[in-house]
Each structure stands twice: as C-alpha cells, then as structure tokens.
Design an enzyme around this catalytic site. Structure first.
Site, PDB file in Angstrom:
ATOM      1  N   GLU A  68      41.224 -25.217   3.506  1.00 21.14           N
ATOM      2  CA  GLU A  68      42.485 -24.826   2.853  1.00 21.14           C
ATOM      3  C   GLU A  68      43.656 -25.402   3.646  1.00 21.14           C
ATOM      4  OE1 GLU A  68      44.446 -21.293   0.169  1.00 21.14           O
ATOM      5  OE2 GLU A  68      43.075 -20.786   1.875  1.00 21.14           O
TER       6      GLU A  68
ATOM      7  N   LYS B  32      44.758 -23.616  -7.219  1.00 23.34           N
ATOM      8  CA  LYS B  32      44.236 -22.256  -7.043  1.00 23.34           C
ATOM      9  C   LYS B  32      44.660 -21.431  -7.885  1.00 23.34           C
ATOM     10  CE  LYS B  32      44.261 -19.250  -2.993  1.00 23.34           C
ATOM     11  NZ  LYS B  32      44.952 -18.801  -1.658  1.00 23.34           N
TER      12      LYS B  32
ATOM     13  N   CYS C 248      39.663 -20.338  -1.819  1.00 24.59           N
ATOM     14  CA  CYS C 248      39.865 -19.141  -1.148  1.00 24.59           C
ATOM     15  C   CYS C 248      39.800 -17.835  -2.032  1.00 24.59           C
ATOM     16  CB  CYS C 248      41.157 -19.237  -0.441  1.00 24.59           C
ATOM     17  SG  CYS C 248      41.166 -18.059   1.046  1.00 24.59           S
TER      18      CYS C 248
END
Length: 301
Positions: free
Chosen positions: A54, A138, A179
């Site tokens: 990331e 995301k 994440c």
C-alpha cells in the site's frame, strides 16, 4: 465471465522500504525491487505474480495523499494507453510488467479523479503485456482513534471507493482489497462466492493493531472463505511519520502460513497449490453447507 481454472502459481510479495519524500526515487526503487523479485531470489520457481505494498510511491499519511496524488483515468472494460498515462506510477508499473512479462499488482497510490477532484487510495493491476486490466479504490477508509496509542483519519483527504473488484489470470481469479478493507468480512465473502481463489490486499497496519490483528484477520478471512489470503506491507521505518507493522504474508485455505516477512525490506515467495483449496473444501464442506434459507447470502445481487 467464466471462472478460470485454478492452477499452481508462485506469488512474490515485495515488502518495500526506502519510501521517502522524493516520488521519482520511490518509483525507481520500486522498479528495482520488482526486477529483483522477478529473479526468484533463490526460490524454487520464479514468480507469476508480483505484489507491491500500500502507498508505495509516497509517504503514508492523509496530509501526503493530495500532494502525491496522480490522475489515472482508467475505465473498466475499455482500452487504456498506459504508456501515455499522465500517472508516472502507472507508466512505470506497466513498463516493468511488460518488460518482465509478469502479472503485477501495483500496491496502491493516491489517485485524483479528474472529473470531481476527489482523492482515492487506489490499487492497479497489470498483465504480462503491460496492460492495465483492473483497479480497486479502497472502499473502507482508515478512521480510527485508540486513546493513547494511535489516531488516524484517512477521510480528511480521501474518499472511499464504491466497487468490489477482482481480475482473472490464466491461473486464478484474484480478489482485490486494500488494508482496512480486510476488517469487513462481507468483501471477502462476496469475492470468494464470485469464484475468487486468492484474495490479495496491499496494506499498512501499524504497531498498535499489527501485533494483534494483522495475522489474525488474514487467517480468519482465509478460513471463513476457504481461499488463499495475502497482505503486502511496506517495510517498517521508525524515522517515518507512520510506522508500518511489516510481516507481509500468505495464508492458505486451512489458515496455515505459507510465508511471512519480518520488519525490514524483504521479498517473500509462496507457491499457491490448488490441491490445498480443493482438499480443504472437500474435507470441511462449508461452501455447500451454508443455510441461505436461514440467513441472507451477502453475495446475492
């Protein structure tokens, strides 16, 4: 689209270090590490798929995202000219994937949408021809406040994505996340029920949640859905504003760890074997035992 046959392949995770304030240097170093990963580094097989962490092209932090954000302009299902992209990161990733003739998950970068000026944390995927074939923004933003330990609010500068994404290779269907997305099991459930064999989430857990939840969440998602699960972290840098946990890993459908990095810059490899998934699902057949007459199938359209 028909689900591709699941075949054995080798996965490489680059736990990238030396990510500083100079984007050009960050991209050059990332490229060098991709080239290094492609050699196999003494592993039994060279990788078929290479993964970056990331936010690999900039420091991690909500104040940095607007400064380092790039316009990508990718529209799923339409041809995209990566070689002439306005994104320097996309051009580098496309070029090195084509040079190595490998699949490449380009971690994530801050992305600015030219249509509305919103900023996203975005993962891009490239095939061995260097074509940009998938993108994931995301979905769940990292807004947490653990008193006395860590406070972080991605939503101060980022916008959450609105789509769930996967891509097909000649060896597997692979689900994407980034994440914090891993804390929301619905995403993994939907991906698995849409035929994904492997889930890959570039991520950067911190020193508070990392020791407690990094491995636990990956093993949980793998066991819940009987799929391979992997997260790729940046290397830990205690001089940076954000301290990543590291420990990039791959977990099999039974919850066993296939590989794990330590804290520093490192490349780790895992051989992904379809037999493990088949044997797990045959021995513990939860995929055919779910009671959708009692509870809802979250993957149902």
């Amino acid at each position: 689209m028909p689900i591709p046959s699941f075949k054995a392949f080798t996965l490489a995770l680059i736990q990238l270090g030396q990510v500083g304030s100079n984007k050009v240097e960050n991209l050059l170093h990332a490229r060098e590490m991709i080239l290094k990963a492609a050699t196999g580094q003494g592993h039994t097989k060279k990788p078929d798929l290479i993964v970056l962490p990331e936010c690999f092209n900039s420091p991690y932090g909500h104040t940095h995202f607007p400064v380092y954000a790039e316009n990508i302009g990718y529209v799923p299902g339409t041809a995209y000219d990566a070689a002439n992209s306005s994104s320097e990161s996309v051009k580098m990733l496309s070029s090195v994937a084509k040079e190595l003739k490998t699949w490449l998950i380009g971690g994530s970068i801050p992305e600015r949408d030219a249509t509305d000026d919103k900023i996203y944390n975005t993962c891009t995927v490239y095939n061995p021809n260097g074509d940009l074939v998938a993108m994931h923004r995301k979905v769940h933003l990292f807004d947490i406040d653990i008193p006395g330990k860590i406070k972080f609010k991605e939503s101060e500068t980022l916008t959450g994505g609105t789509t769930l994404n996967h891509f097909d290779t000649e060896f597997a269907r692979i689900g994407l996340g980034i994440c914090y997305d891993i804390r929301f099991p619905e995403m993994a459930m939907i991906a698995a029920r849409k035929g994904c064999h492997v889930l890959i989430y570039p991520g950067a857990f911190n020193l508070t949640t990392g020791p407690l939840h990094w491995e636990l969440l990956q093993r949980s998602r793998a066991i819940d859905n009987q799929v391979f699960m992997s997260m790729c972290s940046p290397a830990r840098d205690m001089t940076a504003g954000y301290h990543a946990w590291g420990h990039s890993m791959v977990v099999d459908p039974m919850g066993a760890k296939l590989c794990e990095a330590q804290e520093g810059e490192e490349i780790v490899y895992a051989d992904i074997m379809p037999e493990v998934l088949k044997e797990t699902r045959a021995g513990i057949p939860v995929t055919v035992q779910r009671r959708f007459d009692v509870y809802k199938d979250v993957s149902a359209d």
